[in-house]
Write a protein that holds these residues in place. Sequence first.
Motif, PDB file in Angstrom:
ATOM      1  N   TYR A  62      51.572  15.747 -28.912  1.00 21.81           N
ATOM      2  CA  TYR A  62      51.348  16.792 -27.906  1.00 21.81           C
ATOM      3  C   TYR A  62      51.800  16.266 -26.555  1.00 21.81           C
ATOM      4  N   ASN A 105      51.103  21.383 -28.162  1.00 23.42           N
ATOM      5  CA  ASN A 105      51.272  20.641 -29.410  1.00 23.42           C
ATOM      6  C   ASN A 105      52.599  20.916 -30.081  1.00 23.42           C
ATOM      7  N   TYR A 106      53.334  19.863 -30.357  1.00 25.06           N
ATOM      8  CA  TYR A 106      54.543  20.008 -31.172  1.00 25.06           C
ATOM      9  C   TYR A 106      54.945  18.657 -31.723  1.00 25.06           C
ATOM     10  N   ASP A 144      53.115  29.303 -30.546  1.00 21.53           N
ATOM     11  CA  ASP A 144      53.498  28.237 -31.465  1.00 21.53           C
ATOM     12  C   ASP A 144      52.947  26.880 -31.060  1.00 21.53           C
ATOM     13  N   TYR A 145      52.635  26.727 -29.784  1.00 20.43           N
ATOM     14  CA  TYR A 145      52.211  25.416 -29.286  1.00 20.43           C
ATOM     15  C   TYR A 145      50.700  25.199 -29.338  1.00 20.43           C
ATOM     16  N   TYR A 172      57.903  15.978 -32.500  1.00 20.62           N
ATOM     17  CA  TYR A 172      59.278  15.561 -32.268  1.00 20.62           C
ATOM     18  C   TYR A 172      59.287  14.039 -32.245  1.00 20.62           C
ATOM     19  N   GLU A 175      60.930  29.467 -29.361  1.00 24.73           N
ATOM     20  CA  GLU A 175      59.544  29.363 -29.798  1.00 24.73           C
ATOM     21  C   GLU A 175      58.679  30.116 -28.795  1.00 24.73           C
TER      22      GLU A 175
END
Length: 479
Positions: free
Chosen positions: A92, A82-83, A271-272, A85, A267
């Motif tokens: 994700y 998951n992030y 973090d994900y 952008y 990261e």
Amino acid sequence: MTSNWEPVVGIEVHVQLATRSKIFSTTSVEFGAAPNVRANLIDLAMPGALPVLNEEAVTMAVKFGLAINAEIAETCVFDRKNYFYPDLPKGYQISQFDSPIVGRGQLAVLLEDGSVREIGITRAHLEEDAGKSVHDRFAESTGIDLNRAGTPLLEIVTEPDMRSAAEAAACFRQIHSLVSWLDICDGNLAEGSMRCDANVSVRKVGDETFGERTEIKNINSFRFVERALNYEIERQIDVLERGGEIVRETRQYDADRDVTLSMRSKELSDDYRYFPDPDLLPLRLSSTFLETVRSTMPELPEQKLERFVSDYTLAPPVAVRLTRDHNIATFYESTVELGADPQQSANWLLGEVAAALNREERDYSDVPVSPKQLADLIARIQDKTLSSSLAKEVFERIWSSDDPVDEIIERRGLRQLSDVEELRALIQRIIEEHPDQVEQVRGGATKVLGYLIGQVMKASQGKADPRQVNELLKGMLNI
Ligand code: ADP
Ligand code: MG
């Protein structure tokens, strides 16, 4: 200054798999379409749309695993990474985290000096690519092109086994050559089909533990991998020698200035918030499936190399060069199977053909000469129809036409002048025209003999065999 420091490098290579459609949908992955026409509801993860795994991508990943002698997981899992952008509107990326399809393996990397280094492959996992931000199209804003979203990638991770920038570049090159050989990637670096992230740290020679590392992202050429790493290694040594510390971070290589620049702090995987994608079941690979893939595996470069050495009695370094690339190996074998002498075929392919390709910036996937033409050319050299200089002339002709070799020889009258009487007459004429030089040769000037041979060759328009001219001339001058 750098002598007591040792670099440590591990790379992560993203390989775009040459499937027809995306990894979880039926959208075509063909390159070059207008922006955003190749992204469907699944690629964008619209609510309720369900991904379905593309079997072709799985087959390709397994092929790679078998080629590096890796363990193939009986069961593997797809996770969500998951992030946020802009080029990832779904929020994700589907990837594999602690359960990759390909486990530990081994890659034999050919170094510049011809030696081979075994590099450990940690893992290779399947994932989908994100879209692209387009910065150079609009003056005031950034465009988003989602055509690439959902394109299948195989991420190959190596152990930190490399000890120089050159080794890392060689490893990237080897992976490129292997995935092209296996036909699972088109290998087009310029179009982004392979991207390399290079992780690097330095330590004092003799240290047991590794130093802190940085990661240089998204390098798309072999040369840039080497240059970026060399810069980064020097930078790290410099920082440490001044008493500073290396910060774990992601850096970017600026090829124009030949420097690496800090992008962001690294990261961590936490973090994900990886978790198994609830839309995809764990993937189980049956032994029947594995056997089917195994049966479609081509002969691998090392196997071919060994066979070339034993079947064609080639010197190992020659066989290495012939098996570095699938196209050259195939071309070589076809030529030999047409009856051409194995040694001569190797000489021509690695000599004249390589040089001509180089001049025109082409590669072995794009040789304008056919194996049949090359085999016939070699046959005409061996039966002495062609001298080496005539052979070069015929070679130039077949480079630019599909005409059969024998037709070219007949049509252009390129047959070697081996009729002794005809040759004698020619030599006699040259002797008569050059009384001074003949005098000098008789007096022992061997250099001048070469000059006379040259005159005969010229008069024969390159059709005489220089060795035969040499013999006859000496005989006729009684020396
Ligand atoms: P991450 O979680 O950051 O992706 P990994 O443990 O997966 O880290 O390693 C990523 C890459 O970094 C691998 O290719 C590995 O070989 C390399 N690597 C790990 N530690 C070091 C180090 N100290 N120096 C250089 N490379 C390293
Ligand atoms: Mg990683």
